[in-house]
Design an enzyme around this catalytic site. Sequence first.
Site: not given
Ligand code: ATP
Ligand code: MG
Length: 463
Positions: A103, A194, A221-222, A265, A267, A321, A375, A377
């Site tokens: 995000g 990520t 952000i959380d 925000m 989760r 949230e 959104y 923020i």
């Molecule tokens: P946020 O939750 O703060 O928005 P995030 O990085 O946790 O950010 P996600 O949508 O969960 O966001 O993951 C971002 C990317 O990381 C995606 O492309 C997803 O496919 C990949 N990803 C998530 N979990 C895994 C995992 N366990 N192994 C490999 N890739 C992963």
């Molecule tokens: Mg995440």
Amino acid sequence: MDSNGVDEHQMKLVEGAAGYVLEDVPHLSDYIHDLPTYPNPLQSNAAYSVVRQYFVDEDDTVMEKIVVHQDSPRGTHFRRAGPRQKVYFKPADVRACIVTCGGLCPGLNTVIREIVCGLHFMYGVTEVIGVDCGFRGFYSKNTVTLTPKVVSDIHKRGGTILGTSRGGHDTSKIVDNIQDREINQVYIIGGDGTQKGASAIYKEIRRRGLKVAVAGIPKTIDNDIPVIDKSFGFDTAVEEAQRAINAAHVEATSVENGIGLVKLMGRYSGFIAMYATLASRDVDCCLIPESPFYLEGKGGLYEFIAKRLRENGHMVIVIAEGAGQDLVAESIEKQDASGNKLLKDVGLWMSLKIKEHFAKQGKMEITLKYIDPTYMIRAIPANASDNVYSTLLAQSAVHGAMAGYTGFISGLVNGRHTYIPLNRITERQNKVVITDRMWARMLSSTNQPSFMNPPKETTEATN
Ligand code: ATP
Ligand code: MG
């Protein structure tokens, strides 16, 4: 060791006057041997020569816990971030790439800008590419060339100039692409998911024996990433949340028995709600995922709302949230493209429940206004303090990758920049500990009940 033969954690027990554990980050020389190290180009830069101890001593570490009992061990330490006297990569050979996933969060563009400018101006690295739209961009999209000119004013804009996405992580295809493009430094900006992806990429790179450094810059952000003091964008989010809380307060005070409800925000971690509440002083009640609450009966939320309205004629509630998810009944389990559980909209649910309750009771006429600024923020540019923080995180990541460290994130621990093993931050989430002093401080600012002990019949009725 995992199934790829890669060390999950590099723990070293350092004996000394006060023995401690160094949770070290991997180094490319752990699996690529006999490579030369080069003098850091910063050494010949007169501007830096005036700074005493500009280069970080290899043996400098930072303690994870700063408050310890005098008799207890010194605990875990991390490697201190910063420029080293020697670098592992010859700057002319570096081909770096940057990707943003997950995000949006204020500060993403600042991190991108400072990786590009840091590589360029501190190390003379000119080949930096941006991967379009998250992990899947490695194999399904084009890349963009990033130069200091291209990124010069992006920190003034919200979002990420590279685009982002969820899902689409195919480790093997991503590493194939890294190999094909002859990339040797990968900077990955994103949240917990990520960084799990970054960890998988690091392990595959290591399994293939490639001389490629993987550096993560945690974005959330959380503020739900453990170990680090806070994540970039958090301050900006708390600051911007004030505008929503102010609006809710104005709405609530303008009518009789006005209630302003703001969803923020968070989760699984209620840090934004907690800090925004502490900053505002207009909030009467803050509800977060870590602190269960109940609605009906003695000591419940409805009773508290009625009390505050009788006392003050208005009330402001902030809800994270992820709060009260157990109470939101009519829900369908859904997941996003990355496999994250989609939460039910607790703000909307809560506003309906409160309206319903007071309408049913017929004793008190209320006017409730619900504001969801999420959104608004997420999309704003970083404030001044987050711009500074994002800049330093990016510079630390660049120094670390140039020094040959890999499989690490750059993060602030007790006010010092450090390199932390990727696994360390993906194995758990940072949460508000409601038995800690910060939550107590928040409670004393709102003077709300703890909602901890629902009467037995209420638990059954609301579950
Ligand atoms: P946020 O939750 O703060 O928005 P995030 O990085 O946790 O950010 P996600 O949508 O969960 O966001 O993951 C971002 C990317 O990381 C995606 O492309 C997803 O496919 C990949 N990803 C998530 N979990 C895994 C995992 N366990 N192994 C490999 N890739 C992963
Ligand atoms: Mg995440």
